[in-house]
Scaffold this motif. Structure first.
Motif, PDB file in Angstrom:
ATOM      1  N   ASN A   1      39.471  32.024  42.285  1.00  0.00           N
ATOM      2  CA  ASN A   1      39.577  31.358  43.586  1.00  0.00           C
ATOM      3  C   ASN A   1      38.372  31.624  44.488  1.00  0.00           C
TER       4      ASN A   1
ATOM      5  N   SER B   1      42.741  38.201  47.947  1.00  0.00           N
ATOM      6  CA  SER B   1      43.180  39.050  49.066  1.00  0.00           C
ATOM      7  C   SER B   1      43.793  38.259  50.207  1.00  0.00           C
TER       8      SER B   1
ATOM      9  N   GLY C   1      40.338  19.800  48.856  1.00  0.00           N
ATOM     10  CA  GLY C   1      39.787  19.162  50.057  1.00  0.00           C
ATOM     11  C   GLY C   1      39.791  20.232  51.128  1.00  0.00           C
TER      12      GLY C   1
ATOM     13  N   THR D   1      42.513  28.067  55.535  1.00  0.00           N
ATOM     14  CA  THR D   1      42.484  29.462  55.092  1.00  0.00           C
ATOM     15  C   THR D   1      41.841  30.323  56.193  1.00  0.00           C
TER      16      THR D   1
ATOM     17  N   TYR E   1      25.882  24.637  47.137  1.00  0.00           N
ATOM     18  CA  TYR E   1      27.346  24.716  46.973  1.00  0.00           C
ATOM     19  C   TYR E   1      27.869  23.514  46.184  1.00  0.00           C
TER      20      TYR E   1
END
Ligand SMILES: NC(=O)c1ccc[n+]([C@@H]2O[C@H](COP(=O)([O-])OP(=O)(O)OC[C@H]3O[C@@H](n4cnc5c(N)ncnc54)[C@H](OP(=O)(O)O)[C@@H]3O)[C@@H](O)[C@H]2O)c1
Length: 261
Positions: free
Chosen positions: A93, A18, A190, A194, A159
């Motif tokens: 993603n 999105s 890296g 975003t 994570y």
């Protein structure tokens, strides 16, 4: 028909499609002639991107599916909703780390959700869509990972571990699929500028790669798996790989917030 479309078309599914990196992929793949299935939680953002791309690429068929990739049943829902489509490209993603805390100060519900998003769901979708690609003898899969996979990062242990899982899985899957004409690439990013980083790690925003740059790099390297590591920050990780594991973990801890997840 272009070679790209022949090998990876006619439809691409982008999980986490999105905004940011996912949106960059959507635009580049539409430009290359692929129809799209875009998946994310926010129906509004999906619709905004769909309408923008529909204006730019009126011949493309763009389907949106608002779903939470950490929810039980979402992989089955995606399989069902795409049953009549030939998904020749899968891009996973979606991924994130929302909290920095010692492992014992994170509850297990959070750990399960993070593991689902970054490791289990991508593997599940690879199983479903990969099998169909293997049958057809063509296709492409891109898994988005993080340079955090290289070292267990204190206060971000789940994570780091989930990205290590998806990267190691992607490496083996690359080997198994290449003999069937399917390209698998894991892209360890890296720092990337975003909207997620802008909202959650504003101090890191503006210093990273652009979403378009990383998406283009992966599409260009799709046939050269198994792992593409981001250029920026990679130096740092090369230094880390020359250290003992204890030194590397301690250095990672000290670098702390300098590096986005
Ligand atoms: N940005 C960086 O600096 C950086 C660094 C290293 C690795 N990475 C990796 O790169 C990938 C993209 O990162 P990003 O968030 O910065 O970029 P992004 O491409 O801007 O956004 C992530 C996409 O995933 C969707 N998403 C997130 N959680 C979801 C869920 N539970 N269910 C369905 N969709 C979900 C988001 O939409 P909704 O919110 O609407 O669901 C959005 O479309 C991730 O795998 C991340 O781990 C990023």
């Amino acid at each position: 028909m272009s070679e790209f479309l022949e090998k990876y078309g006619p439809v691409a599914l982008i999980a986490g499609g999105s905004e940011g990196v996912g949106a960059a992929y959507a635009s580049m793949l539409a430009e290359r002639g692929l129809d799209l299935v875009l998946v994310a939680r926010s129906a509004d953002k999906l619709e905004a991107l769909r309408s923008e791309l529909a204006q730019q690429y009126p011949d493309r068929r763009i389907t949106t599916i608002a779903a939470d990739l950490t929810a039980l049943g979402t992989p089955e829902l995606l399989a069902e909703r795409t049953a009549g489509l030939e998904i020749g490209m899968l891009i996973y993603n979606a991924g994130a780390n929302w909290r920095n805390a010692d492992f014992l100060d994170s509850d297990m519900a959070y750990a399960s959700q993070l593991t689902a998003l970054n490791a289990i769901t991508p593997m599940t979708l690879c199983h479903h869509f990969g099998a169909l690609m293997r049958e057809r003898g063509r296709g492409g899969i891109i898994l988005i990972s993080s340079l955090a996979y290289m070292v267990g990062k204190p206060r971000t242990a789940i994570y780091s571990a989930a990205k290590a899982f998806s990267t190691t899985f992607g490496e083996a899957f690359w080997f198994e699929m290449k003999q069937h004409g399917v390209d698998v690439l894991t892209h360890a990013l890296g720092s990337v500028d975003t909207p997620f980083i802008q909202r959650n790690h504003p101090h890191a925003y503006g210093k990273g790669d652009k979403p378009e740059t990383v998406a283009r790099a992966a599409l260009e390297s799709l046939g050269n798996g198994p792992v593409l590591r981001a250029g920026e920050g990679d130096q740092f990780y090369r230094v880390l790989s020359g250290m003992s594991r204890a030194e590397a973990v301690e250095t990672m801890f000290r670098a702390g917030e300098m590096y986005a997840d």
